[in-house]
Design a protein around this motif. Sequence first.
Motif, short mmCIF file in Angstrom:
data_model
loop_
_atom_site.label_atom_id
_atom_site.label_comp_id
_atom_site.label_asym_id
_atom_site.label_seq_id
_atom_site.Cartn_x
_atom_site.Cartn_y
_atom_site.Cartn_z
N MET A 1 50.73 41.41 40.24
CA MET A 1 49.74 40.34 40.06
C MET A 1 48.72 40.76 39.02
N LYS A 2 48.45 39.88 38.07
CA LYS A 2 47.46 40.16 37.02
C LYS A 2 46.23 39.29 37.24
N ILE A 3 45.08 39.92 37.25
CA ILE A 3 43.81 39.24 37.49
C ILE A 3 43.08 39.04 36.17
N GLY A 4 42.51 37.87 35.96
CA GLY A 4 41.69 37.61 34.79
C GLY A 4 40.25 37.34 35.20
N ILE A 5 39.33 37.76 34.37
CA ILE A 5 37.91 37.55 34.64
C ILE A 5 37.25 36.97 33.39
N VAL A 6 36.52 35.87 33.57
CA VAL A 6 35.74 35.28 32.49
C VAL A 6 34.29 35.68 32.68
N SER A 7 33.75 36.44 31.73
CA SER A 7 32.37 36.90 31.71
C SER A 7 32.19 38.17 32.54
N LEU A 8 31.59 39.17 31.91
CA LEU A 8 31.43 40.48 32.55
C LEU A 8 29.95 40.81 32.78
N GLY A 9 29.30 39.97 33.56
CA GLY A 9 27.93 40.26 33.98
C GLY A 9 27.96 41.08 35.26
N LEU A 10 26.91 40.96 36.06
CA LEU A 10 26.83 41.73 37.31
C LEU A 10 28.00 41.42 38.23
N ILE A 11 28.27 40.14 38.48
CA ILE A 11 29.33 39.76 39.41
C ILE A 11 30.70 39.98 38.78
N VAL A 61 36.17 32.91 37.37
CA VAL A 61 35.23 32.44 36.35
C VAL A 61 33.83 32.84 36.78
N CYS A 62 33.25 33.80 36.07
CA CYS A 62 31.97 34.39 36.46
C CYS A 62 30.87 34.06 35.45
N SER A 63 31.01 32.98 34.75
CA SER A 63 30.02 32.54 33.77
C SER A 63 28.78 32.00 34.48
N PRO A 64 27.66 31.86 33.76
CA PRO A 64 26.50 31.17 34.33
C PRO A 64 26.90 29.77 34.79
N GLU A 114 18.73 42.36 41.57
CA GLU A 114 17.82 41.74 40.62
C GLU A 114 18.17 42.07 39.17
N HIS A 115 19.21 42.89 38.98
CA HIS A 115 19.62 43.30 37.65
C HIS A 115 20.79 42.45 37.15
N SER A 116 21.05 42.48 35.85
CA SER A 116 22.13 41.68 35.27
C SER A 116 22.87 42.48 34.21
N GLY A 117 24.06 41.98 33.84
CA GLY A 117 24.82 42.61 32.78
C GLY A 117 25.88 43.57 33.29
N PHE A 118 26.83 43.90 32.41
CA PHE A 118 27.94 44.77 32.79
C PHE A 118 27.45 46.16 33.18
N ASP A 119 26.42 46.65 32.52
CA ASP A 119 25.89 47.98 32.86
C ASP A 119 25.33 48.03 34.27
N ALA A 120 24.89 46.89 34.80
CA ALA A 120 24.33 46.84 36.15
C ALA A 120 25.40 46.65 37.22
N SER A 121 26.62 46.37 36.81
CA SER A 121 27.70 46.11 37.78
C SER A 121 28.21 47.41 38.37
N PHE A 122 28.73 47.33 39.61
CA PHE A 122 29.28 48.51 40.27
C PHE A 122 30.30 48.07 41.31
N LYS A 123 31.30 48.91 41.53
CA LYS A 123 32.45 48.52 42.34
C LYS A 123 32.14 48.36 43.83
N ASN A 212 17.63 36.95 37.47
CA ASN A 212 18.04 36.52 36.13
C ASN A 212 17.53 35.11 35.84
N THR A 213 16.88 34.93 34.71
CA THR A 213 16.22 33.66 34.39
C THR A 213 17.20 32.50 34.28
N VAL A 214 18.33 32.71 33.61
CA VAL A 214 19.32 31.63 33.45
C VAL A 214 19.87 31.23 34.81
N MET A 215 20.23 32.22 35.63
CA MET A 215 20.77 31.94 36.95
C MET A 215 19.75 31.21 37.81
N ALA A 216 18.50 31.68 37.78
CA ALA A 216 17.45 31.06 38.59
C ALA A 216 17.23 29.61 38.20
#
Length: 270
Positions: A1-11, A61-64, A114-123, A212-216
């Motif tokens: 099974m292959k998984i696809g992800i749209v947008s690599l923010g926190l989630i 789909v993990c876009s705003p 309260e953080h955002s972005g790929f650098d803030a993501s964790f497994k 995150n301002t956009v999410m809020a």
Amino acid sequence: MKIGIVSLGLIGGSIFKVLIEKGYEVAAVTRNKAAIAEAKKYSPYISDNIEDLKDCNVIFVCSPMSATLNILDILEKILPSETIVADVCSLKEFVMNKKRPYAFIGTHPMAGTEHSGFDASFKELFEGAKWILTPFDDTPESSLEKLLKIIKDTGAIPITTNAKDHDAAAALISHMPMVLAQALMKTAMNNPLALKIASSGFRDMTRLALSNTVMANDMVCLNNENIKKMFDSFINNTQSLLSEDYSAQIEQIKDCRSKMYNSEGKNICN
């Protein structure tokens, strides 16, 4: 099974990292060049072209929220009907307003910081967290079971409900607390002494003011009516606390709150 992800923010980034850890083949698309460079350390299937996901079996789909409907429309043009697509928006009615030619299942992982972005993501983000699913009544059982397995593999606890009930509940336990934290911070902004002496209680109460301002903005605009209804109830309960037997009410509240979370801070309500 292959998984696809749209947008690599926190989630999206956290889904990406945990599923890589679990042995899935994962592809991702993002317009963030820095995130592309970092994500390629985990998987070779990273690009800025959404068509690169057309051979995926399941896509998150993990876009705003403001961009999600457009992404879902684009996917209609490139995906076969058997592809499973799940969004992760914190509101569900607005994405469940039409059927899609692929197997679309609305979802909402109840996790974040309260953080955002790929650098803030964790497994570990979803470990022990509730993950809401709002399938259509005629969603194929096989599609739902496949998605449930993936969600369980992230460490989350899946809960199935309908979009309307989800949005009302989300207003109460997610969107209203954020607005409340922002209002509390706004109220204190012009009191220099209050800001100077504020300690851990105020810090913890206002953590969501850093959302995150956009999410809020998306949450407040799209769920405005539900949030207003919950604030009406909140104000009534505040007035009750201040005008009736305070100590008796506090004991009931403390009892309910103490049963909600374990020592690690995870919600253990069934």
